[in-house]
Enzyme design. Structure first.
Site, short mmCIF file in Angstrom:
data_model
loop_
_atom_site.label_atom_id
_atom_site.label_comp_id
_atom_site.label_asym_id
_atom_site.label_seq_id
_atom_site.Cartn_x
_atom_site.Cartn_y
_atom_site.Cartn_z
N ASP A 1 14.54 -41.89 -18.62
CA ASP A 1 15.05 -40.58 -18.22
C ASP A 1 13.98 -39.66 -17.64
O ASP A 1 14.24 -38.90 -16.72
CB ASP A 1 15.74 -39.91 -19.41
N SER B 1 19.74 -42.09 -32.08
CA SER B 1 19.54 -41.20 -30.94
C SER B 1 20.71 -41.45 -30.00
O SER B 1 20.95 -42.58 -29.59
CB SER B 1 18.21 -41.54 -30.25
N ARG C 1 21.68 -38.21 -15.03
CA ARG C 1 20.38 -37.55 -14.83
C ARG C 1 20.20 -36.93 -13.45
O ARG C 1 19.73 -35.80 -13.36
CB ARG C 1 19.22 -38.50 -15.14
N ASP D 1 13.92 -31.02 -30.28
CA ASP D 1 12.87 -31.10 -29.26
C ASP D 1 12.94 -29.96 -28.26
O ASP D 1 11.94 -29.29 -27.99
CB ASP D 1 12.97 -32.42 -28.48
N1 ARG Z 1 18.98 -46.99 -21.94
C1 ARG Z 1 19.87 -46.07 -21.35
C2 ARG Z 1 19.39 -45.70 -19.98
O1 ARG Z 1 18.23 -45.77 -19.71
C3 ARG Z 1 20.15 -44.87 -22.23
C4 ARG Z 1 18.99 -44.00 -22.55
C5 ARG Z 1 19.30 -42.76 -23.36
N2 ARG Z 1 19.55 -43.09 -24.67
C6 ARG Z 1 19.61 -42.37 -25.83
N3 ARG Z 1 20.22 -42.89 -26.82
N4 ARG Z 1 19.13 -41.21 -25.96
O2 ARG Z 1 20.16 -45.32 -19.12
#
Ligand code: ARG
Length: 409
Positions: A124, A176, A95, A15
């Site tokens: 995110d 993922s 983040r 991506d």
């Molecule tokens: N659900 C988690 C959060 O919102 C992780 C999100 C990212 N997950 C991923 N496998 N790319 O903090």
């Protein structure tokens, strides 16, 4: 001269590699990439070359692991922050730091835009954009994945091939994964069915509890003002300490979390996490608080932890309320200093002992032996007054009921 200058939060995956070229063309922009290392296991070698080959003019790769632990993960540990009582929020805590660093680079480079590679249905994107907006209200946020023309991974791969963008031709990982030193999030593939048990290959850092070695393992953790500073008698920097506990926890099958969680964008999603160190540290920290926090503070803090967890999960790190709650939490930690012994055994963590110079556990008050100092006679008056409202209430209730009965008879 390009019209725009964009700093891209770059992971090196499909991506964000496609994004570099796509933004460059669609925004007539110079592209600078930024990759933050939060202590993930994946190697960052070759990333610079890859970004340059995808069309970036400049590449930043920064090791933020120490800052991540000390300024984000440990403050959340002090709070006892677990989203929906289960998730230590490794991804959610990373983040804001990535967004902050993105903004710093944008400022240094005189960029007018920043971009991220988050999808349009996750948390995110919100965390990134709200954080960037709070720190740099004038910077424009771009989220190409929400708007671009590609409908599938294959279409992105075709675009990459057509533009000579290097994409790894490794066997597709069915999951993922978002990985950092505080924990790993694993989604997609068969995990999307909440009835399916996660296959063994979903996990990166932990053995299955049933496959862990047969002996239990004792771990001693020292805290200073709510922050872990030593393991098994050895003082350590934050990064070494958390890495060590990830190793110890991982081999004992600690920290696997399988949950259905409520995303900010209204979706329930099935998430699988691995967080050995975070699980052990949250457990040990709580046990130390049990002996060092005054009762009303301990009870009140639980409510604050829930509010504070929601703020972090929902992308509101750089906000006045999060900062105000942090001040409260930090104040509560002044005496959370001491040693906790935990015993790990096949996926479980249990308390084995705790001690603190600030321990509020008073043996003279707690004991049932002749050494007892507690004034038993004081309890009589206490109970009389403590129970008084309920005596009054029920006396009236019973009186009215018997009067009604007499009137009927
Ligand atoms: N659900 C988690 C959060 O919102 C992780 C999100 C990212 N997950 C991923 N496998 N790319 O903090």
């Amino acid at each position: 001269m390009n019209k725009n200058k964009i700093v891209v939060a770059y992971s090196g995956g499909l991506d964000t590699s496609v994004m570099v070229k796509w933004l460059k063309d669609n925004y007539d922009a110079e592209i600078i990439t930024f990759t933050g290392n939060l202590g993930q296991t994946k190697e960052l070698v070759g990333l610079e070359e890859k970004a340059l080959n995808s069309g970036a003019s400049k590449v930043y790769i920064k090791d933020l692991t120490k800052e991540f632990l000390e300024e984000y993960a440990f403050p959340a540990l002090k709070a006892g922050a677990m989203y929906e009582e289960a998730y230590p929020m490794a991804c959610s805590l990373g983040r804001p730091l990535l967004a902050k660093t993105l903004v710093e680079i944008a400022r240094k480079e005189g960029a007018n835009m920043v971009a991220h590679g988050c999808t349009g249905k996750g948390n995110d994107q919100v965390r990134f954009e709200v954080s960037v907006g709070a720190l740099a209200p004038d910077l424009k946020n771009l989220a190409p994945l929400r708007t671009w023309e590609f409908k599938s991974r294959d279409e992105e791969i075709d675009y990459a091939k057509a533009h000579n963008i290097p994409v790894a031709v490794t066997k597709d990982n069915p999951y993922s994964i978002d990985d950092n030193i505080w924990g790993t999030a694993i989604e997609c593939g068969v995990l999307e069915d909440p009835m399916v048990e996660p296959p063994a290959d979903a996990y990166l850092h932990t053995v299955a509890p049933e496959n862990a070695h047969d002996e239990s393992e004792l771990v001693m953790i020292e805290f200073e003002k709510g922050i872990p500073v030593a393991v098994n008698g050895k003082e350590m920097d934050s990064v070494s300490l958390v890495r060590l506990l990830n190793d110890i926890g991982g081999r004992n099958g600690i920290g696997r979390i399988d949950m259905i969680e409520n995303r900010l964008v209204g979706i329930k999603s099935r998430e699988v996490y691995e967080a050995p160190a975070a699980t052990i540290l949250h457990f040990a920290h709580k046990e130390l608080e049990r002996i060092t926090l005054e009762k009303s503070v301990a009870h009140y803090k639980v409510k604050i932890a829930q509010e504070y967890s929601d703020l972090i999960y929902n992308g509101l790190w750089f906000t006045p309320l999060r900062e105000a709650l942090q001040a409260f939490i930090d104040k509560t930690q002044e005496h959370v200093t001491g040693l906790v012994k935990v015993r790990l055994y096949k996926g479980t963590v249990r308390i084995s002992g705790r001690t603190s110079p600030y321990s509020l556990y008073d043996p003279a008050l707690a004991t049932y032996t002749a050494e007892d100092q507690f004034d038993h006679t004081a309890s009589e008056g206490f109970i009389k007054i403590y129970g008084l409202p309920f005596k009054t209430y029920n006396r009236v209730k019973q009186k009215v009921a018997s009067e009604k009965k007499k009137a009927v008879a």
